[in-house]
Design a protein around this motif. Structure first.
Motif, PDB file in Angstrom:
ATOM      1  N   PHE A 221      29.059  -5.305  26.778  1.00  0.00           N
ATOM      2  CA  PHE A 221      28.773  -4.504  25.571  1.00  0.00           C
ATOM      3  C   PHE A 221      28.657  -5.429  24.353  1.00  0.00           C
ATOM      4  O   PHE A 221      29.264  -6.506  24.360  1.00  0.00           O
ATOM      5  N   PRO A 222      27.970  -5.062  23.273  1.00  0.00           N
ATOM      6  CA  PRO A 222      27.120  -3.868  23.153  1.00  0.00           C
ATOM      7  C   PRO A 222      25.826  -4.013  23.976  1.00  0.00           C
ATOM      8  O   PRO A 222      25.338  -5.129  24.156  1.00  0.00           O
ATOM      9  N   ILE A 223      25.309  -2.884  24.413  1.00  0.00           N
ATOM     10  CA  ILE A 223      24.132  -2.886  25.286  1.00  0.00           C
ATOM     11  C   ILE A 223      22.939  -2.292  24.539  1.00  0.00           C
ATOM     12  O   ILE A 223      23.087  -1.315  23.819  1.00  0.00           O
ATOM     13  N   LYS A 224      21.781  -2.892  24.731  1.00  0.00           N
ATOM     14  CA  LYS A 224      20.541  -2.295  24.220  1.00  0.00           C
ATOM     15  C   LYS A 224      19.808  -1.690  25.418  1.00  0.00           C
ATOM     16  O   LYS A 224      19.770  -2.304  26.484  1.00  0.00           O
ATOM     17  N   TYR A 225      19.222  -0.492  25.200  1.00  0.00           N
ATOM     18  CA  TYR A 225      18.541   0.149  26.332  1.00  0.00           C
ATOM     19  C   TYR A 225      17.474   1.127  25.860  1.00  0.00           C
ATOM     20  O   TYR A 225      17.413   1.486  24.670  1.00  0.00           O
ATOM     21  N   ARG A 226      16.605   1.526  26.801  1.00  0.00           N
ATOM     22  CA  ARG A 226      15.624   2.596  26.547  1.00  0.00           C
ATOM     23  C   ARG A 226      15.411   3.385  27.822  1.00  0.00           C
ATOM     24  O   ARG A 226      15.591   2.875  28.917  1.00  0.00           O
ATOM     25  N   TYR A 227      14.964   4.621  27.636  1.00  0.00           N
ATOM     26  CA  TYR A 227      14.580   5.425  28.799  1.00  0.00           C
ATOM     27  C   TYR A 227      13.116   5.134  29.115  1.00  0.00           C
ATOM     28  O   TYR A 227      12.365   4.661  28.267  1.00  0.00           O
ATOM     29  N   CYS A 228      12.741   5.442  30.348  1.00  0.00           N
ATOM     30  CA  CYS A 228      11.408   5.048  30.791  1.00  0.00           C
ATOM     31  C   CYS A 228      10.916   6.039  31.855  1.00  0.00           C
ATOM     32  O   CYS A 228      11.682   6.439  32.734  1.00  0.00           O
ATOM     33  N   LEU A 238       7.517   3.287  28.770  1.00  0.00           N
ATOM     34  CA  LEU A 238       8.768   3.044  28.048  1.00  0.00           C
ATOM     35  C   LEU A 238       8.795   3.910  26.787  1.00  0.00           C
ATOM     36  O   LEU A 238       7.763   4.136  26.179  1.00  0.00           O
ATOM     37  N   GLU A 239       9.994   4.373  26.406  1.00  0.00           N
ATOM     38  CA  GLU A 239      10.117   5.169  25.183  1.00  0.00           C
ATOM     39  C   GLU A 239       9.540   4.437  23.989  1.00  0.00           C
ATOM     40  O   GLU A 239       9.625   3.219  23.918  1.00  0.00           O
ATOM     41  N   SER A 240       9.025   5.193  23.021  1.00  0.00           N
ATOM     42  CA  SER A 240       8.578   4.560  21.782  1.00  0.00           C
ATOM     43  C   SER A 240       9.778   4.413  20.853  1.00  0.00           C
ATOM     44  O   SER A 240      10.866   4.891  21.146  1.00  0.00           O
ATOM     45  N   GLY A 241       9.565   3.775  19.707  1.00  0.00           N
ATOM     46  CA  GLY A 241      10.674   3.581  18.756  1.00  0.00           C
ATOM     47  C   GLY A 241      11.493   2.361  19.151  1.00  0.00           C
ATOM     48  O   GLY A 241      11.201   1.698  20.144  1.00  0.00           O
ATOM     49  N   GLY A 242      12.541   2.069  18.384  1.00  0.00           N
ATOM     50  CA  GLY A 242      13.345   0.876  18.665  1.00  0.00           C
ATOM     51  C   GLY A 242      14.270   1.083  19.863  1.00  0.00           C
ATOM     52  O   GLY A 242      14.320   2.172  20.435  1.00  0.00           O
ATOM     53  N   ASN A 243      15.012   0.038  20.216  1.00  0.00           N
ATOM     54  CA  ASN A 243      15.984   0.159  21.307  1.00  0.00           C
ATOM     55  C   ASN A 243      17.129   1.086  20.903  1.00  0.00           C
ATOM     56  O   ASN A 243      17.470   1.168  19.733  1.00  0.00           O
ATOM     57  N   ARG A 244      17.718   1.738  21.888  1.00  0.00           N
ATOM     58  CA  ARG A 244      18.942   2.495  21.644  1.00  0.00           C
ATOM     59  C   ARG A 244      20.100   1.518  21.830  1.00  0.00           C
ATOM     60  O   ARG A 244      19.951   0.508  22.519  1.00  0.00           O
ATOM     61  N   PHE A 265      13.467  12.499  25.081  1.00  0.00           N
ATOM     62  CA  PHE A 265      12.722  11.287  25.406  1.00  0.00           C
ATOM     63  C   PHE A 265      11.749  11.037  24.257  1.00  0.00           C
ATOM     64  O   PHE A 265      11.036  11.940  23.836  1.00  0.00           O
ATOM     65  N   ARG A 266      11.746   9.794  23.733  1.00  0.00           N
ATOM     66  CA  ARG A 266      10.909   9.525  22.558  1.00  0.00           C
ATOM     67  C   ARG A 266       9.519   9.063  22.985  1.00  0.00           C
ATOM     68  O   ARG A 266       9.373   8.029  23.607  1.00  0.00           O
ATOM     69  N   GLU A 267       8.516   9.894  22.659  1.00  0.00           N
ATOM     70  CA  GLU A 267       7.153   9.492  23.003  1.00  0.00           C
ATOM     71  C   GLU A 267       6.220   9.972  21.918  1.00  0.00           C
ATOM     72  O   GLU A 267       6.621  10.664  20.989  1.00  0.00           O
TER      73      GLU A 267
END
Length: 926
Positions: A221-228, A238-244, A265-267
């Motif tokens: 941790f801390p972890i950066k991630y995105r949904y896909c 891959l999701e748009s916008g910055g990393n979560r 989901f950010r698209e």
């Protein structure tokens, strides 16, 4: 209440054998002063659904956010629904979440002693949009075919290592094609170090939610991630916008589980296009004199072929108040529940029509096939043919199980409606105050009127029969639209007719002695009296707006989206005496009156020294004090004579308060209150003032009156609109055209309107020639907000072609400013220009681009032979306008025009808007 925070324990039995699980709520949210966050759930300890007993959360600043948290102890296997609220110090709800309640499941497999942290995000209105029926049941309807892979809330990993944490990722994906996989990718090894093949694959748990968990070492941790999303073709979305980001907040040595709710989901936001046409304007080879509900099936086919996801209609409720062409006006309902007999297809009433009736229908079809709708002849013909078929088949129909089902689900409004129609025809008027003993509606009278033993029972049943068949026909069309991926958008009128079933049965919900309309400066300087009685919101709120909820539930049976006519009416209504000829003698309701109490016992003194009563309850300033200067002078002389009981400054301020508008109107319900008349700047005494005084006065008028007013209106809208929006699953669009009266400080009302529409996730309306900015002549579609419908014209103004042709200088300005050409524009709106304007609109960021059918037909020379003026649906300046426009081409022939359909479809798809799957695509899929 703050004392026991975090020490609540939720047990089912007094002595719980199992150790408890610590459940922590955690939500980032910026509040204003005096606001707190609270979580309320369906289980005891979380309030059992009662917000006042919910769990108050504590705020703490973490990095750049304000985080609200709190905890309760629960046994393993604990389940409940919950949501968050913003509340004041007395736990009154100030704001609620939108969308579905959250479902909470604490897995049975936990042994107790663990900590489960729910990391949530506030569910705002736009998060709930995909669950509105327009998306859920129509546009994204295929997501419903995905198989559920695991039950909600089960952890697949166990937190049995001190140096690791189990993280469950949850994401909502409303738009997922068959065979699509959903992953979490990120910096941790368990998240594939951003590589799909090693990422965490999520499982579908129903309701568009996907979840999955993994054991992550604390050191990562801390972890950066995105949904896909990975569709069948293997492409990686891959999701748009910055990393979560995921940070660890506590490193207690408890076994930790973190549940990360990712929201949506950010698209790229979904965009689509549609066609708007009144039901009566449609023309097909099957209809008799007017468009009919069953024509919608053809219109849906044409829309799908033209790449359109939506069909928008005007209101389709029965308006038969006068039984003549005046009833062609679709916004003045006889009943907000009954459908209009005009749209009935008579030949579909029976499978076995006798030859003579078939012949009569064919004859009527030819006779009524005119350029315009002949409202009276069409109504008469349809009802007389329907009556003949009814006489042949009534027993068979009324005894059928499908009729019985319809009747039992609708009798609450259907019986009063049928009784009303009978009495209207019997007394030859809809004005129920003329009905003798029947003026006062009671259940007992209704039972008598609709009883099987009454002499006119047949007539009552005929009204049931017509409504039943309208329901069957509209349902068939509506179901067809849904299956083909086309949203059917209805229209919710702001008013009901003074002489309607609703005002007869629910008199107390309306203020019958008043009328609603447009304030001055709207379309004309005198305002307008629309003649609708104003709503009694106070009374309506007593059963939580039951009448509105029933209305919307009824609409939701047929439509998946709707337009709220004149949404400003939910903030405030311009109310005037019912008999007023103009809108001038109106006031806003609700509004803050000036009060005689401000003068108290001093009022007679003020009235006698400064005012003349011109008519009953109407005052104006006397000649010797009708300007600020004269008032000041008069006060000086009164003071000198020691006639002033209070200090001169206060009296002067108070009298100026009255002067803010020269003519005051006494409140009919409270003799101590007055409302300023509307246009201060037009009053003669205002014109007499010097520049400085004018500015002082203007500031006083606006700031005092409108700032106080603004807050009242915002609260009013936030009380009434959510009740409406929550009572149905349809997508709501508000008609919020900038028709804000120019003198009401337009910026201010506009900002409340924008704020409330945003908060409630209402889709607004943008029409290029009526821009919402006051400093431009033409709106710029590329600047429109996503949460809007954009259109070049609408039913309340001339068509694109007529608009282009009616004003040469404006046409030239448009050509130069919008199209960017210095040349002389063509005097006709030629197809190239239409194409340019339509393209400008489909390319806008707006969620929807919706075009009147007339504007789409202008894409082709051959459809523009008819004079453009004839294509206008309504002329708002004429209160007795005949609504009778009919499209001059049949849908059947439009279906054969492949060229027009593909022109429209290419416009839509090349702008990045979604187009419905054509029948070929659907068949190939199978």
């Amino acid at each position: 209440g703050m004392m026991n925070l975090g020490s609540l324990s939720l047990t089912t039995t007094a002595k719980s054998s199992k150790p408890m699980v610590s459940l922590n709520f955690w939500l980032p949210y910026f509040t204003h002063w005096g606001q707190s966050l609270l979580v309320c759930g369906s289980a005891p300890g979380l309030g059992s659904g009662n917000v006042k007993k919910g769990l108050l959360l504590k705020p703490s600043q973490q990095e750049d956010q304000l985080v609200w948290s709190g905890s309760v102890s629960v046994p393993p296997g604990f389940t409940c629904d919950y949501c968050y609220y913003v509340v004041d110090d007395l736990k009154n709800v100030l704001r609620s979440e939108f969308g579905m309640k959250r479902k909470l499941v604490v897995p049975e497999a936990l042994t107790g002693g663990e900590s489960v942290q729910l990391r949530d995000l506030w569910q705002s209105g736009d998060q709930a949009l995909p669950f509105r029926s327009a998306f859920k049941d129509v546009i994204f309807r295929n997501t419903g075919d995905v198989e559920v892979e695991k039950p909600l809330g089960v952890f697949e990993n166990k937190s049995d290592q001190d140096d690791s944490v189990v993280v469950q990722f949850k994401i909502c994906c409303p738009d997922v094609g068959e065979g699509t996989l959903v992953y979490v990718l990120g910096t941790s090894g368990k998240l594939g170090k951003w590589k799909v093949e090693n990422g965490l694959k999520l499982s579908y748990v129903g309701d568009s939610m996907w979840e999955g968990d993994c054991l992550i070492p604390k050191a990562e941790f801390p972890i950066k991630y995105r949904y896909c999303k990975v569709p069948k073709d293997g492409s990686i979305g891959l999701e748009s916008g910055g990393n979560r980001e995921l940070t660890l907040h506590s490193s207690r040595n408890k076994q930790e589980y973190i549940v990360m709710s990712g929201g949506l989901f950010r698209e790229m936001p979904w965009r689509g296009a549609g066609v708007a046409v009144p039901m009566f304007s449609v023309r097909s080879e099957d209809d008799v004199g007017v468009g009919e509900f069953l024509d919608l099936k053809l219109l849906v086919d044409w829309s799908v072929d033209s790449g359109l996801h939506l069909v928008q209609l005007l209101p389709v409720n029965d308006t038969s108040v006068h039984k003549m062409w005046w009833d062609s006006y679709p916004y003045s309902s006889l009943s907000v529940f009954a459908l209009h007999p005009l749209y009935l297809r008579v030949q579909a009433l029976s499978q076995s029509l006798p030859a003579d009736i078939k012949e009569e229908i064919e004859k009527a079809k030819k006779q009524l096939d005119k350029n315009h709708v002949d409202y009276e002849a069409t109504m008469e013909t349809k009802l007389s043919i329907a009556k003949k078929i009814f006489d042949l088949e009534k027993d068979q129909t009324l005894n059928s199980s499908s009729f019985q089902k319809y009747f039992s689900e609708n009798e609450g409004w259907l019986k009063p409606y049928a009784a009303f129609c009978f009495l209207r025809d019997f007394f030859e008027t809809s004005d129920h105050s003329q009905w003798g003993t029947f003026s006062d509606y009671t259940e007992a009278k209704l039972e008598k009127l609709t009883s099987k033993d009454s002499l006119h029972y047949d007539t009552i049943c005929f009204h049931y029969y017509i409504q039943y068949h309208l329901h069957v026909q509209l349902s068939e069309a509506s179901e067809y639209a849904r299956k083909r991926g086309v949203v059917l958008k209805g229209d919710l009128p702001i008013g009901v007719d003074r002489n309607s079933v609703d005002t007869w049965v629910n008199k107390n919900l309306f203020r019958m002695n008043t009328s609603t309309g447009a304030p001055p400066d709207y379309f004309d300087k005198n305002g307008q009296n629309w003649g609708f009685p104003t709503y009694n919101w106070e009374e309506m709120s007593k059963d939580n707006y039951g009448w509105w909820r029933a209305r919307l539930t009824q609409m939701g049976n047929y439509f998946t989206a709707y337009r709220i006519d004149h949404i400003l009416g939910f903030f405030r209504i311009w109310e005037m005496p019912a008999h007023a000829m103009t809108g001038l003698l109106g006031k806003f309701r609700p509004s803050i009156p000036l009060s005689q109490e401000k003068f108290g016992d001093f009022w007679p003194f003020i009235a006698s020294n400064f005012l003349n009563e011109t008519q009953k309850d109407m005052y104006e300033f006397k000649e010797d004090c009708n300007t600020e200067k004269k008032i000041a002078a008069k006060l000086k002389s009164l003071a000198a004579k020691s006639l002033l009981l209070e200090n001169e400054d206060k009296v002067r301020r108070d009298v100026f308060d009255i002067l803010r508008n020269v003519v005051l109107i006494k409140d009919p319900e409270d003799a101590r209150k007055f409302y300023p008349r509307f246009n201060i700047e037009d009053t003669s005494s205002f014109q007499d003032l010097d520049e400085h005084s004018r500015n002082v006065l203007k500031r006083l008028y606006y700031d005092y009156y409108f700032h106080r007013q603004e807050d009242l209106w915002r609260k009013n809208a936030l009380k009434t609109l959510p009740a409406l929006l929550n009572s149905s699953n349809m997508l709501a669009c508000g008609e919020d055209l900038g028709l804000v009266p120019a003198c009401v400080h337009p910026g201010m009302l506009k900002s409340i309107l924008t704020q409330v529409m945003k908060e409630l996730a209402l889709v607004g309306l943008r029409i290029q020639r009526m821009p919402s900015e006051s400093d431009v002549e033409f709106g710029v579609p590329s600047n429109y907000d996503y949460m809007t419908v954009c259109a070049p014209s609408c039913h309340d103004c001339s068509t694109l072609r007529a608009w282009w042709e009616e004003d040469e200088e404006r046409r030239q300005r448009y050509f130069k400013e919008v199209i960017g050409l210095d040349a002389i524009p063509p005097s006709q709106c030629v197809p190239e220009i239409t194409h340019f304007i339509l393209r400008q609109h489909v390319e806008a960021p707006s969620m929807w681009a919706i075009f009147p059918l007339q504007d789409m037909l202008a894409l082709k020379e051959e459809y523009t032979a008819r004079p453009a003026k004839e294509e206008t649906i309504n002329d708002p300046t004429n209160p007795k306008h005949y609504w009778r426009y009919r499209v001059h081409v049949t849908l059947d022939s439009l279906m054969k025009d492949v060229d027009l359909k593909s022109t429209i479809k290419n416009l839509v798809s090349s702008s990045g808007r979604s187009v419905p799957a054509s029948s070929e695509d659907v068949n190939n899929k199978k």
